[in-house]
Design a protein around this motif. Structure first.
Motif, PDB file in Angstrom:
ATOM      1  N   ILE A 252      40.429 -16.630  11.643  1.00  0.00           N
ATOM      2  CA  ILE A 252      40.332 -18.036  11.235  1.00  0.00           C
ATOM      3  C   ILE A 252      38.886 -18.477  11.395  1.00  0.00           C
ATOM      4  O   ILE A 252      38.381 -18.595  12.518  1.00  0.00           O
ATOM      5  N   MET A 253      38.222 -18.695  10.277  1.00  0.00           N
ATOM      6  CA  MET A 253      36.870 -19.237  10.330  1.00  0.00           C
ATOM      7  C   MET A 253      36.970 -20.721  10.677  1.00  0.00           C
ATOM      8  O   MET A 253      37.743 -21.461  10.049  1.00  0.00           O
ATOM      9  N   PRO A 254      36.217 -21.183  11.669  1.00  0.00           N
ATOM     10  CA  PRO A 254      36.388 -22.560  12.149  1.00  0.00           C
ATOM     11  C   PRO A 254      36.328 -23.624  11.059  1.00  0.00           C
ATOM     12  O   PRO A 254      37.109 -24.581  11.064  1.00  0.00           O
ATOM     13  N   GLY A 255      35.440 -23.459  10.091  1.00  0.00           N
ATOM     14  CA  GLY A 255      35.291 -24.480   9.062  1.00  0.00           C
ATOM     15  C   GLY A 255      36.502 -24.654   8.174  1.00  0.00           C
ATOM     16  O   GLY A 255      36.705 -25.729   7.584  1.00  0.00           O
ATOM     17  N   THR A 256      37.335 -23.610   8.055  1.00  0.00           N
ATOM     18  CA  THR A 256      38.515 -23.736   7.203  1.00  0.00           C
ATOM     19  C   THR A 256      39.512 -24.738   7.762  1.00  0.00           C
ATOM     20  O   THR A 256      40.299 -25.323   7.004  1.00  0.00           O
ATOM     21  N   LEU A 257      39.500 -24.946   9.070  1.00  0.00           N
ATOM     22  CA  LEU A 257      40.456 -25.864   9.695  1.00  0.00           C
ATOM     23  C   LEU A 257      40.161 -27.311   9.314  1.00  0.00           C
ATOM     24  O   LEU A 257      41.052 -28.049   8.879  1.00  0.00           O
ATOM     25  N   GLY A 287      42.314 -26.380  16.382  1.00  0.00           N
ATOM     26  CA  GLY A 287      41.232 -26.211  17.342  1.00  0.00           C
ATOM     27  C   GLY A 287      40.553 -24.869  17.174  1.00  0.00           C
ATOM     28  O   GLY A 287      41.113 -23.929  16.604  1.00  0.00           O
ATOM     29  N   HIS A 288      39.332 -24.779  17.663  1.00  0.00           N
ATOM     30  CA  HIS A 288      38.597 -23.515  17.613  1.00  0.00           C
ATOM     31  C   HIS A 288      37.552 -23.498  18.721  1.00  0.00           C
ATOM     32  O   HIS A 288      37.251 -24.529  19.341  1.00  0.00           O
ATOM     33  N   ALA A 289      37.016 -22.333  18.955  1.00  0.00           N
ATOM     34  CA  ALA A 289      35.973 -22.161  19.967  1.00  0.00           C
ATOM     35  C   ALA A 289      34.754 -21.484  19.344  1.00  0.00           C
ATOM     36  O   ALA A 289      34.077 -20.687  19.996  1.00  0.00           O
ATOM     37  N   TYR A 296      43.301 -22.031  16.164  1.00  0.00           N
ATOM     38  CA  TYR A 296      44.708 -22.248  15.835  1.00  0.00           C
ATOM     39  C   TYR A 296      44.828 -23.413  14.865  1.00  0.00           C
ATOM     40  O   TYR A 296      43.949 -24.276  14.766  1.00  0.00           O
ATOM     41  N   LEU A 297      45.917 -23.418  14.142  1.00  0.00           N
ATOM     42  CA  LEU A 297      46.330 -24.551  13.322  1.00  0.00           C
ATOM     43  C   LEU A 297      47.804 -24.771  13.588  1.00  0.00           C
ATOM     44  O   LEU A 297      48.621 -23.862  13.384  1.00  0.00           O
ATOM     45  N   LEU A 298      48.158 -25.956  14.057  1.00  0.00           N
ATOM     46  CA  LEU A 298      49.558 -26.305  14.246  1.00  0.00           C
ATOM     47  C   LEU A 298      50.025 -27.042  12.994  1.00  0.00           C
ATOM     48  O   LEU A 298      49.477 -28.085  12.642  1.00  0.00           O
ATOM     49  N   PRO A 397      29.972 -34.377  -0.337  1.00  0.00           N
ATOM     50  CA  PRO A 397      29.877 -32.909  -0.281  1.00  0.00           C
ATOM     51  C   PRO A 397      29.621 -32.383   1.127  1.00  0.00           C
ATOM     52  O   PRO A 397      30.159 -31.341   1.515  1.00  0.00           O
ATOM     53  N   GLY A 398      28.829 -33.112   1.895  1.00  0.00           N
ATOM     54  CA  GLY A 398      28.493 -32.662   3.240  1.00  0.00           C
ATOM     55  C   GLY A 398      29.644 -32.705   4.219  1.00  0.00           C
ATOM     56  O   GLY A 398      29.539 -32.165   5.330  1.00  0.00           O
ATOM     57  N   GLU A 399      30.759 -33.333   3.834  1.00  0.00           N
ATOM     58  CA  GLU A 399      31.920 -33.367   4.720  1.00  0.00           C
ATOM     59  C   GLU A 399      32.674 -32.041   4.733  1.00  0.00           C
ATOM     60  O   GLU A 399      33.518 -31.820   5.606  1.00  0.00           O
ATOM     61  N   PHE A 400      32.394 -31.178   3.772  1.00  0.00           N
ATOM     62  CA  PHE A 400      33.059 -29.876   3.713  1.00  0.00           C
ATOM     63  C   PHE A 400      32.231 -28.835   4.454  1.00  0.00           C
ATOM     64  O   PHE A 400      31.024 -28.708   4.230  1.00  0.00           O
ATOM     65  N   ALA A 401      32.884 -28.080   5.319  1.00  0.00           N
ATOM     66  CA  ALA A 401      32.190 -26.991   6.003  1.00  0.00           C
ATOM     67  C   ALA A 401      31.850 -25.862   5.040  1.00  0.00           C
ATOM     68  O   ALA A 401      30.823 -25.201   5.182  1.00  0.00           O
TER      69      ALA A 401
END
Length: 518
Positions: A252-257, A287-289, A296-298, A397-401
């Motif tokens: 899980i790449m953090p930005g996808t969450l 959440g991510h680290a 994780y994604l709930l 546009p900048g709101e997207f990782a």
């Protein structure tokens, strides 16, 4: 899972099936310019072996006229022959070794399933049945690269297992949303202040330090890295494997969450304005680290649904899933197509959004009225200007990782619509229903034409999308094997391997006769 040891189908039959599907994909994608070796209805492999091609139906899950005019028709084909041909055609930089491993692991997984013959039950019954079907396009989808047979039996969805989550301590984390009551706090586990606790899949726990935690039992969904905690609660966790190609890592790449959560909020606004026949999974808790293995994604589902990917699966009791849901298969399919196009056509033509909502990410909530339930939106393409014009507001546009999500290319949007919504969510079902004797092909394709035409008439005033679907000479197709494993991004030029396109295919929406002529 309940199961029984069964006499396996002949291993040779499985090998021919897989070898033919792989060769079909290589020819369809024109890997190594393989199409140059076709003449007089035969494909001559490097080395001189001639393989017959056919325009007639040629076995399970292989449909001439769907993505290619012809498919392989050779009962003596071996996987060794296909791999040898791939090696002979390959550029020296291509990863043929990984592709061979992928093919052989897929064959092993197919044979394992035949030997076990599981009878899944519980909250993931439909997910498990869906996992026992092969992907409509990608030939080696049963491969989870690097996993052993014991791992597949313990964690792969087609075997219907259940298992307990592991837990890991996270010194620093970025989290959003409200966690459920079963989730422990760090203090509950005797961990120091400033520490967080993340759930971990047992396969990933082999690579991370773990801590004792509560016994939370889960079942894998079709995605495998997503597990069901309860009937309407799912947890998406990183896995140290690849599916649908070497480059499709299931971490899980953090930005996808955050991107998925943002797209969900946009879709909610659109669905409310359009009074669309859709429900959206709540994916705002995550959440991510800053680590692809710690995240994780709930997911909270708003209703009980059946994945579209399960409709063609045969149940252990005998009927197909769609027969369990529908007294009239044609009427059910027509209602489903109405909802599918009623949502996706205006989403693109009016709001500039194309979703990667394929069979795994779309579930049916039976009616009346029938509704679709959508999840996992981090692969969407969005024209932000068009969205803003139609909705009155749009993210910056900048709101997207991931900078690949915003687009100003209408052709990119149309290709996602055709390859996902039309091919996977409509066309593959029509051909599959016909193969199983559940609905004549002419009837299924006429239903697609009719429901798509109605949606285009209502929501495509410029005719842009009609020109690329019902009025197109040919339809785009993905080169999934090429981009997923064999050829690197530096040479395909694909910013996103899941949006890499190969040669076009026949337009089965127009090239097949209407029902009255069949």
């Amino acid at each position: 899972m309940t199961g029984e040891t069964a006499t396996p189908v002949r291993s040779r039959e499985r090998e021919v099936y897989l070898a033919a599907r792989v060769l079909d994909a290589l020819l369809r994608e024109d890997y190594g310019r393989l199409s140059r070796h076709v003449a007089d209805g035969r494909l001559t492999l490097p080395g001189g072996r001639a393989v017959a091609l056919t325009r007639e139906r040629a076995g399970t899950g292989r449909h001439p006229g769907f993505l290619a005019e012809r498919v392989v028709d050779d009962d003596a084909l071996t996987l060794d022959e296909v791999i040898a041909a791939t090696r002979a055609l390959a550029d020296p930089r291509d990863d043929v070794a990984a592709f061979e491993r992928e093919c052989r692991e897929a064959l092993r997984a197919l044979r394992l399933y035949d030997a076990v013959r599981p009878r899944p039950g519980g909250v993931t019954r439909y997910e498990a049945l869906a996992a026992a079907l092969d992907h409509p396009v990608y030939p080696t989808a049963r491969c989870r690269l690097g996993l052993e047979e014991r791992d597949l039996l313990a964690y792969a969805p087609e075997f219907g297992p259940s298992f307990r989550l592991c837990w890991t301590a996270v010194p620093g984390s970025t989290c959003r949303g409200v966690r459920p009551d079963w989730w422990p706090a760090a203090a509950d586990l005797g961990l120091p202040d400033g520490t967080d606790v993340f759930p971990v899949h047992p396969l990933t726990a082999r690579l991370l330090p773990t801590v004792p935690g509560p016994a939370v039992t889960v079942r894998p969904t079709l995605s495998m890295r997503t597990v069901a905690v309860g009937p309407r609660e799912q947890l998406k966790l990183p896995l140290p494997t690849s599916t649908l190609g070497l480059r499709n890592r299931r971490v899980i790449m953090p930005g996808t969450l955050s991107d998925g959560a943002l797209v969900e909020r946009v879709l909610r606004a659109v669905a409310e304005r359009e009074n669309a026949p859709v429900l959206l999974a709540d994916e705002q808790t995550y959440g991510h680290a800053d680590d692809p293995l710690r995240g994780y994604l709930l997911r909270r589902m708003p209703a009980d649904g059946v994945p579209v990917a399960a409709l063609l699966a045969r149940t252990p009791e005998g009927p197909y899933v769609i027969e369990e849901l529908a007294g009239d298969v044609a009427a059910f399919f027509g209602d489903y197509l109405h909802a599918l196009f009623r949502w996706n056509v205006p989403l693109l033509t009016r709001y500039g959004i194309a979703l990667e909502a394929h069979q795994q990410n779309v579930s049916i909530v039976p009616g009346p009225p029938m509704r679709l339930m959508i999840k996992d939106n981090d692969g969407a393409l969005i024209d932000l200007r068009r969205l803003g014009d139609a909705l009155g507001r749009a993210p910056e546009p900048g709101e997207f990782a991931d900078p690949r999500l915003p687009t100003t290319d209408p052709e990119a949007l149309a290709k996602v619509f055709v390859t996902i919504t039309v091919h996977l969510c409509a066309g593959a079902l029509a051909f599959g229903l016909a193969e199983r004797g559940l609905l004549p092909l002419a009837t299924g394709l006429e239903l697609i034409r009719d429901r798509l035409d109605a949606a285009l008439t209502a929501h495509d005033p410029t005719g842009f999308l009609r020109a690329r679907t019902l009025d197109a000479d040919r339809l785009p197709g993905k080169a999934m094997v090429t981009a997923g494993t064999l050829v690197g991004k530096d040479r395909t030029g694909a910013e996103d391997i899941n949006k890499h396109y190969g040669p076009s295919g026949p337009n089965y929406l127009t090239n097949y006769p209407k029902r009255s002529a069949s």
